[in-house]
Design a protein around this motif. Structure first.
Motif, PDB file in Angstrom:
ATOM      1  N   SER A 137     -67.088 136.586  22.940  1.00  0.00           N
ATOM      2  CA  SER A 137     -67.123 135.469  22.133  1.00  0.00           C
ATOM      3  C   SER A 137     -65.918 135.230  21.302  1.00  0.00           C
ATOM      4  O   SER A 137     -65.258 134.407  20.696  1.00  0.00           O
ATOM      5  CB  SER A 137     -68.293 135.046  21.480  1.00  0.00           C
ATOM      6  OG  SER A 137     -68.646 136.195  20.477  1.00  0.00           O
ATOM      7  N   ARG A 138     -65.267 136.735  20.858  1.00  0.00           N
ATOM      8  CA  ARG A 138     -64.233 136.687  19.700  1.00  0.00           C
ATOM      9  C   ARG A 138     -62.912 136.334  20.334  1.00  0.00           C
ATOM     10  O   ARG A 138     -62.521 136.725  21.461  1.00  0.00           O
ATOM     11  CB  ARG A 138     -64.178 138.226  19.388  1.00  0.00           C
ATOM     12  CG  ARG A 138     -63.139 138.386  18.271  1.00  0.00           C
ATOM     13  CD  ARG A 138     -62.745 139.760  17.878  1.00  0.00           C
ATOM     14  NE  ARG A 138     -61.741 139.813  16.970  1.00  0.00           N
ATOM     15  CZ  ARG A 138     -60.923 141.096  16.588  1.00  0.00           C
ATOM     16  NH1 ARG A 138     -61.505 141.882  17.111  1.00  0.00           N
ATOM     17  NH2 ARG A 138     -59.947 140.948  16.016  1.00  0.00           N
ATOM     18  N   THR A 139     -62.209 135.502  19.550  1.00  0.00           N
ATOM     19  CA  THR A 139     -60.923 135.223  19.986  1.00  0.00           C
ATOM     20  C   THR A 139     -59.987 135.805  19.368  1.00  0.00           C
ATOM     21  O   THR A 139     -59.854 136.087  18.083  1.00  0.00           O
ATOM     22  CB  THR A 139     -60.686 133.390  19.851  1.00  0.00           C
ATOM     23  OG1 THR A 139     -61.629 132.698  20.644  1.00  0.00           O
ATOM     24  CG2 THR A 139     -59.285 133.094  20.165  1.00  0.00           C
ATOM     25  N   HIS A 140     -59.055 136.692  19.948  1.00  0.00           N
ATOM     26  CA  HIS A 140     -57.964 137.294  19.468  1.00  0.00           C
ATOM     27  C   HIS A 140     -56.704 136.527  19.063  1.00  0.00           C
ATOM     28  O   HIS A 140     -56.433 135.529  19.814  1.00  0.00           O
ATOM     29  CB  HIS A 140     -57.467 138.700  20.313  1.00  0.00           C
ATOM     30  CG  HIS A 140     -58.900 139.541  20.532  1.00  0.00           C
ATOM     31  ND1 HIS A 140     -59.894 139.289  21.444  1.00  0.00           N
ATOM     32  CD2 HIS A 140     -59.154 140.379  19.978  1.00  0.00           C
ATOM     33  CE1 HIS A 140     -60.743 140.098  21.138  1.00  0.00           C
ATOM     34  NE2 HIS A 140     -60.218 141.079  20.210  1.00  0.00           N
ATOM     35  N   ASP A 141     -55.794 137.045  18.283  1.00  0.00           N
ATOM     36  CA  ASP A 141     -54.474 136.505  18.113  1.00  0.00           C
ATOM     37  C   ASP A 141     -53.368 137.551  18.848  1.00  0.00           C
ATOM     38  O   ASP A 141     -53.677 138.542  18.882  1.00  0.00           O
ATOM     39  CB  ASP A 141     -54.275 136.498  16.468  1.00  0.00           C
ATOM     40  CG  ASP A 141     -54.934 135.550  15.763  1.00  0.00           C
ATOM     41  OD1 ASP A 141     -55.463 134.478  16.079  1.00  0.00           O
ATOM     42  OD2 ASP A 141     -55.420 135.892  14.894  1.00  0.00           O
ATOM     43  N   LEU A 142     -52.328 136.651  19.301  1.00  0.00           N
ATOM     44  CA  LEU A 142     -51.391 137.303  19.999  1.00  0.00           C
ATOM     45  C   LEU A 142     -50.015 137.113  19.181  1.00  0.00           C
ATOM     46  O   LEU A 142     -49.833 135.957  18.938  1.00  0.00           O
ATOM     47  CB  LEU A 142     -50.978 137.044  21.266  1.00  0.00           C
ATOM     48  CG  LEU A 142     -50.058 137.609  22.151  1.00  0.00           C
ATOM     49  CD1 LEU A 142     -50.093 139.184  22.269  1.00  0.00           C
ATOM     50  CD2 LEU A 142     -49.550 137.008  23.372  1.00  0.00           C
ATOM     51  N   THR A 143     -49.405 138.020  18.858  1.00  0.00           N
ATOM     52  CA  THR A 143     -47.998 137.909  18.221  1.00  0.00           C
ATOM     53  C   THR A 143     -46.985 139.069  18.876  1.00  0.00           C
ATOM     54  O   THR A 143     -47.377 139.863  19.437  1.00  0.00           O
ATOM     55  CB  THR A 143     -47.830 138.183  16.450  1.00  0.00           C
ATOM     56  OG1 THR A 143     -48.547 139.444  16.412  1.00  0.00           O
ATOM     57  CG2 THR A 143     -48.647 137.009  15.895  1.00  0.00           C
ATOM     58  N   LEU A 144     -45.735 138.488  18.787  1.00  0.00           N
ATOM     59  CA  LEU A 144     -44.584 139.535  19.408  1.00  0.00           C
ATOM     60  C   LEU A 144     -43.975 139.860  18.276  1.00  0.00           C
ATOM     61  O   LEU A 144     -43.342 139.204  17.604  1.00  0.00           O
ATOM     62  CB  LEU A 144     -44.048 138.781  20.572  1.00  0.00           C
ATOM     63  CG  LEU A 144     -44.868 138.694  21.869  1.00  0.00           C
ATOM     64  CD1 LEU A 144     -45.270 137.217  22.049  1.00  0.00           C
ATOM     65  CD2 LEU A 144     -44.108 139.172  22.994  1.00  0.00           C
ATOM     66  N   LYS A 145     -43.436 141.039  18.219  1.00  0.00           N
ATOM     67  CA  LYS A 145     -42.762 141.725  17.183  1.00  0.00           C
ATOM     68  C   LYS A 145     -41.660 142.558  17.842  1.00  0.00           C
ATOM     69  O   LYS A 145     -41.950 143.540  18.669  1.00  0.00           O
ATOM     70  CB  LYS A 145     -43.595 142.754  16.132  1.00  0.00           C
ATOM     71  CG  LYS A 145     -42.959 143.263  15.025  1.00  0.00           C
ATOM     72  CD  LYS A 145     -43.834 144.371  14.336  1.00  0.00           C
ATOM     73  CE  LYS A 145     -42.839 144.982  13.244  1.00  0.00           C
ATOM     74  NZ  LYS A 145     -43.428 146.087  12.428  1.00  0.00           N
ATOM     75  N   TRP A 146     -40.493 142.114  17.209  1.00  0.00           N
ATOM     76  CA  TRP A 146     -39.230 143.074  17.817  1.00  0.00           C
ATOM     77  C   TRP A 146     -39.346 144.347  17.238  1.00  0.00           C
ATOM     78  O   TRP A 146     -39.501 144.635  16.026  1.00  0.00           O
ATOM     79  CB  TRP A 146     -38.054 142.122  17.561  1.00  0.00           C
ATOM     80  CG  TRP A 146     -36.767 142.911  18.049  1.00  0.00           C
ATOM     81  CD1 TRP A 146     -35.537 143.500  17.559  1.00  0.00           C
ATOM     82  CD2 TRP A 146     -36.580 142.912  19.462  1.00  0.00           C
ATOM     83  NE1 TRP A 146     -34.844 143.891  18.581  1.00  0.00           N
ATOM     84  CE2 TRP A 146     -35.237 143.631  19.848  1.00  0.00           C
ATOM     85  CE3 TRP A 146     -37.116 142.491  20.715  1.00  0.00           C
ATOM     86  CZ2 TRP A 146     -34.608 143.795  21.021  1.00  0.00           C
ATOM     87  CZ3 TRP A 146     -36.478 142.466  21.954  1.00  0.00           C
ATOM     88  CH2 TRP A 146     -35.382 143.370  22.041  1.00  0.00           C
ATOM     89  N   THR A 147     -39.453 145.481  18.203  1.00  0.00           N
ATOM     90  CA  THR A 147     -39.523 146.543  17.621  1.00  0.00           C
ATOM     91  C   THR A 147     -38.485 147.634  18.452  1.00  0.00           C
ATOM     92  O   THR A 147     -38.036 147.670  19.511  1.00  0.00           O
ATOM     93  CB  THR A 147     -40.794 147.106  18.377  1.00  0.00           C
ATOM     94  OG1 THR A 147     -41.941 146.259  17.760  1.00  0.00           O
ATOM     95  CG2 THR A 147     -41.420 148.509  17.890  1.00  0.00           C
ATOM     96  N   THR A 148     -38.053 148.701  17.639  1.00  0.00           N
ATOM     97  CA  THR A 148     -37.297 149.793  17.963  1.00  0.00           C
ATOM     98  C   THR A 148     -38.147 151.013  17.967  1.00  0.00           C
ATOM     99  O   THR A 148     -38.455 151.217  16.871  1.00  0.00           O
ATOM    100  CB  THR A 148     -35.915 149.594  17.458  1.00  0.00           C
ATOM    101  OG1 THR A 148     -35.124 148.188  17.544  1.00  0.00           O
ATOM    102  CG2 THR A 148     -35.084 150.713  17.975  1.00  0.00           C
TER     103      THR A 148
END
Length: 142
Positions: free
Chosen positions: A3-14
């Motif tokens: 039932s839980r809805t997750h958040d997706l984000t994208l982070k530029w990473t090195t």
């Protein structure tokens, strides 16, 4: 059914691997870096493939195009040096459930050994609201 809805984000990473700096989009799910969660050294396919291939990657993540593997699985994290699936990848089963996208059954995969996929039980499953998921994938900026 989750039932839980997750958040997706994208982070530029090195990150530094073998004295090389490697940059990519890290997928952050509800605050958790998947790069760190997998701990495999593989990097997100977004940002690690040539720019002209990224629209096809996005289409697979949005289920517009078939997955990378015959079973329909989609590669998320790939070899940090060549991004080739034959080097191995972290893949996921992606399904659409009404207004949601679900990532489940994470596996360490190899192109020619679909039978031998190694389950990654410590990660997922994740459920995303489709519009926010699509916006995260399409709206990334460095």
């Amino acid at each position: 059914m989750m039932s839980r809805t997750h958040d997706l984000t994208l982070k530029w990473t090195t990150v530094t691997q073998d004295a090389d700096d490697i940059s990519f989009w890290d997928m952050i799910v509800s605050g958790q870096s998947l790069y760190h969660a997998f701990g495999s050294g593989n990097v997100c396919i977004l940002g690690s493939v040539r720019l002209e291939f990224e629209p096809a990657v996005i289409d697979r993540l949005l289920l517009v195009e078939p997955g990378d593997y015959p079973s329909g699985r989609v590669a998320l994290y790939v070899c940090s040096y060549c991004a080739h699936l034959d080097c191995g990848a972290i893949s996921v089963q992606i399904t659409r459930e009404g207004p949601h996208i679900v990532w489940s059954d994470f596996r360490d995969t190899h192109r020619h050994d679909e039978e031998g996929f190694e389950a990654i039980d410590a990660v997922g499953p994740f459920r995303f609201e489709f519009a926010a998921y699509r916006d995260a994938l399409l709206g990334r900026t460095r």
